[in-house]
Design an enzyme around this catalytic site. Structure first.
Site, PDB file in Angstrom:
ATOM      1  N   LYS C 193       0.836  -1.212   0.000  1.00  0.00           N
ATOM      2  CA  LYS C 193       0.000   0.000   0.000  1.00  0.00           C
ATOM      3  C   LYS C 193       0.870   1.262   0.000  1.00  0.00           C
ATOM      4  CE  LYS C 193      -3.770   2.538   0.528  1.00  0.00           C
ATOM      5  NZ  LYS C 193      -3.390   3.780   1.137  1.00  0.00           N
ATOM      6  N   GLU C 200       1.060   6.579  -6.831  1.00  0.00           N
ATOM      7  CA  GLU C 200      -0.001   7.589  -6.918  1.00  0.00           C
ATOM      8  C   GLU C 200       0.599   8.997  -6.989  1.00  0.00           C
ATOM      9  OE1 GLU C 200      -3.001   7.024  -3.730  1.00  0.00           O
ATOM     10  OE2 GLU C 200      -2.650   9.135  -3.286  1.00  0.00           O
TER      11      GLU C 200
END
Lengths: 344, 344, 344, 344
Positions: C193, C200
């Site tokens: 993550k 991102e």
């Protein structure tokens, strides 16, 4: 120490660099004809021994053939001045552009002068406000003959061999060790100067970033907001230093690997003003850094450090604002993150 | 020039740097006790006037109290040596770690010694193979008292004020202008040295990238593949220069803004070997650059140039290969682009 | 569509994400016990069918053994909550940390629970404000047994296979195609993550930079200062476009290589507010991007794009100011360049 | 679903993209005239219903006035084909360049056609090998009238509104939501497509870097050389993960913030070949990324991520080698560091 071969040079553009080059030449026994739109600048150098000219025509008339006319002008007015000058000059005369022109313009301009058998030399000139004392580092482009003819002029403007220790493994010839170099045909001088400035951007950024990391070594002593929008400092005990960055710059001036003129200047700036509060941090860029990046891209040479240094200057002037607003907007869209308005 | 206040120092680790520091100290009239696992290194310095030790116990026994023991060891063996040493030392004795330890280890180690009332100083030492002649730039961390006590030692190791012009705006006090600086409490010395090396990475990369752009200024003279996978060079006539990069580095040594010890060394390397063919271009990194980036991230200080310089070293060693294969795979997936196998 | 294997889950932390995960589970037929310091958040979910708890003790008492307690809390309070919780739980119970904890804390915490034979799972959860409808992408770390036991819970929270086309070359097994994945032992979920968020950052920056280049394609229509401090735009006729960047984002949503959820969200943000004037461009970073860079540096993996995206966020918040002031100071020192105060 | 307004289009260049655009148009009821130097490509499309042409003259003769001729050619042959074509066309005819021409060439070419009252449209076309099924994203530049006239053609080539969910806040007009957009005057289409590809570089690099960090999450399991030239891994216990990056890409396809077509393709590539061993990692760049960087520099827009992504491609092809050798040479000069020859 006077030169053995006194020559005559004409200088157009008597700003700080142009005027100081004239002074450096006269100290060495050369004769100078000077011209500037600003008459008081002409007067001042007349008072120091130069021959003043009242117009471009007068300037040309006072030069002996084959003439040597050095332009020390803002890049934006070089072309128009050159266009007038070529109408007044004769075959074999030489024009030297000592400013920061784009090297591609040099290629064009030398082609413009070639049919008239005039010579166009490009001469990248580094030294800034210190050149009068230290001498100027000269990076020269153009045909071999006029470069050779003007050798005594270049030699007097350059710092000279004594200004640095000899390079141990270097053969003892060529002018590079005197601080001037004929780099190649038209444009080669400004090409090398352009890249010189690109390197300057990178070195400056490295020094500034590093000193900023040291300046912020007290991060663990400062409060930091505790919320989901702020990355926590996991080990504040590792950032408890309050270090005098000016003294750090000073200590690095002696014996360290980063020793350099830029560190010397940084130490001086911080000695004068430890927090640099008179500066806002809006860092200009004046062309050479951009052109260096364009050249790297054209050549396919990775130049990430120089490019990043240029980008940081853009950022310093707020030019990333639209992109940053887009980032905040995306964060708001996917995460409902409200923008934080206060530091940091 | 002998020091006015001769002292005694013990040195553990007689590699190039440790041995030369001993030599520099003895030149200045200090007495040195030396120890190394390599007996011939001890013998060599005994021949030059040092007192050799045959074991750590012997080393400690030969030092006068309060003792000063300088460690010049690979980072990996500092802790184990220190663990042995503290069992032999007495209160008020000082250990100086002159290697490239991580500054966080200094914090831990000074806490390890504190209950025994021993002192732990960290001393970042720059100067490399040239330090014997030029002196070493010293960045010192630790408690004020032992740092003050050892001032004559630091002063002798450092280059001295004469090695550079005075900084015009600087007040005339402090040791920074002699080339050594007490930066702050434990770890501060290695913190500053760590960032010094980070800056070194950035400056080196700027110089190397720039000279590479000049080296490839002949791109327009080379054939380039004409196919959909290769970006065309739109203006080959602007890249027709064959420039001697070694001479460029040489000319920049005098009067230019990028003048620096690194440019001096670059000029020397290129004078010896114009194409640098003895190097493959696999550039190591030995910790400080990485730690500098970690500090910048922890502090939230933008350090894109230093970070990029580190990344370029990773790239130079092929560590980006998996990512690059992923890029080729994506291009193949969306565009049917076959990977080109040949240069460039 | 109700699950075949209804289970019970306890949720601590009823912010937007915690509450919506509960709702998504209940839609699928699972039973939920909920707790939050904010009583009205508990009340609201009780009204939707959850079992509310009035204290941690009450929360634990209402769960059936072996218990499953999901923490959806700010990273800063996870440890203290966990410390209380472990005193109340029994062997075989499992705690799932669904927030954005640093993966290294997961390793520590799973070791903390192991002697009690309790299980600690880390579960990176992506989906933001849209997760209730789209489902949440789950990246899970921990021991195989409790991960397998909780499979029906993960399956219900995740988007499900129907939310995207099957990957043509993929074998038809494993849960990744349903939107959840057991990545490895403790910490593996948050590690993945963390890197997800690093990616991102990079994707967001690429989109934002590109749209900013398009937004400024009218540079040739704007006045630019003509002085030595400003790089001239050589070909203003090439920058005469006034392009609606919102419509550009919209068109890229269909058929283009950059099609992505982030472009979808960008199109939406620009449709609502074409100039994004409600944002200042101060872009937060909340930890994962920094940790990704630290991991890349530790591993020696070049990650220049992700790192640069992080650095740009620092710049957006003015954290480069001291470095920028240093650059201006150096320029003033060597060139006498006065800082320009006005745009750009 | 056949178009309501069938038109005729001529296609020159029947490579994968040109041929598939023709197929997509014919599916929708448009009539196509096709030409290629490769006669079998013409034959193949004749078999599918197109009208084949045997020469450029024949091609023009078979088109109804006002003609519409689409060029789908390598950038290098567009100009020569256009030069022939304009001699054959009539006023009001339109040429559409659907390839990857530099937008500055579009400006020149539209000026070339203007005196003949012919129209030149530039149409950036994204979709790659998948366009036949997904449709092509079209970014169009040129005069309004011919763009409007050809609307049914663009509409059939584009993916159509149904290929993505509507943007919630967007007004319901314009063609962008159908996947094609008139971006502005000549060059605007290729400008937007150029930046699109720049963004593509950045997004690809972010994904590749991130997955590489995950792939190397086992760094603590690998031996690392212990010497002064190698940075030690301080916490190997934090890098003990062996994670299947293909499954990670797969799980990110659903519900995550990085969901995108590029992640879809990455998952597919890794499903087919988990180690990507058929690729060497030499990543080409074909012009648009470079031009995007040039535009950013000209505009003064910081685009560090896109620039860095381009630079990484240069590095992947070994173009940084001379700079890297310089770094090794400097390290050897100041530190006596011998270059390490083996990984990593």
């Amino acid at each position: 120490m006077a030169t053995d071969t006194p020559m005559q040079l004409g200088m157009i553009g008597l700003g700080r660099m142009g005027a100081n080059i004239v002074r450096r030449l006269m100290r060495d026994g050369h004769r100078c004809v000077v011209y500037d739109l600003n008459e008081s600048a002409v007067k001042e150098l007349e008072g120091e021994g130069a021959v003043g000219a009242s117009s471009l025509e007068d300037f040309v008339a006072r030069l002996e053939r084959p003439r040597a006319a050095w332009l020390m002008l803002p890049a934006a007015v070089v072309q128009s001045t050159l266009d007038q000058l070529v109408e007044l000059l004769d075959p074999d005369d030489a024009v030297i552009d000592g400013g920061n022109s784009y090297y591609r313009d040099d290629i064009t301009r030398s082609k413009q002068l070639a049919p008239r058998r005039m010579h166009y030399l490009d001469c990248g000139t580094s030294g800034g406000v210190w050149g009068l004392e230290r001498g100027y580092c000269l990076m020269i482009g153009g045909e071999p003959e006029p470069v050779a003819r003007l050798d005594p002029i270049f030699r007097s403007i350059a710092p000279g061999a004594g200004s640095a220790e000899p390079t141990p493994n270097r053969r003892a010839d060529g002018s590079a060790s005197d601080g001037y170099l004929h780099c190649g045909p038209s444009g080669a001088g400004h090409f090398v100067k352009m890249v010189h400035n690109g390197i300057e951007y990178g070195m400056m950024a490295a020094i500034a970033e590093g000193l900023s990391i040291i300046e912020h070594a007290d991060a663990g002593l400062r409060d930091r907001a505790v919320d989901a929008e702020t990355a926590p400092l996991r080990e504040p005990e590792a950032y408890q230093y309050q270090i005098d960055v000016g003294e750090v710059a000073e200590v690095w001036r002696r014996g360290s690997v980063v020793g350099s003129w830029l560190v010397d200047l940084t130490a001086d700036a911080l000695a004068r003003s430890p927090r640099l509060e008179e500066f806002t941090g809006r860092v200009s860029d004046s062309g050479e850094g951009r052109w260096t990046v364009l050249a790297a891209v054209d050549e396919g040479v990775p130049a990430a450090v120089i490019t990043t240094a240029l980008t940081e200057r853009f950022e310093s002037r707020g030019l990333g604002e639209f992109a940053d607003r887009l980032l905040s907007a995306m964060r708001s869209e996917f995460g409902g993150h409200a923008e934080k308005r206060s530091q940091p």
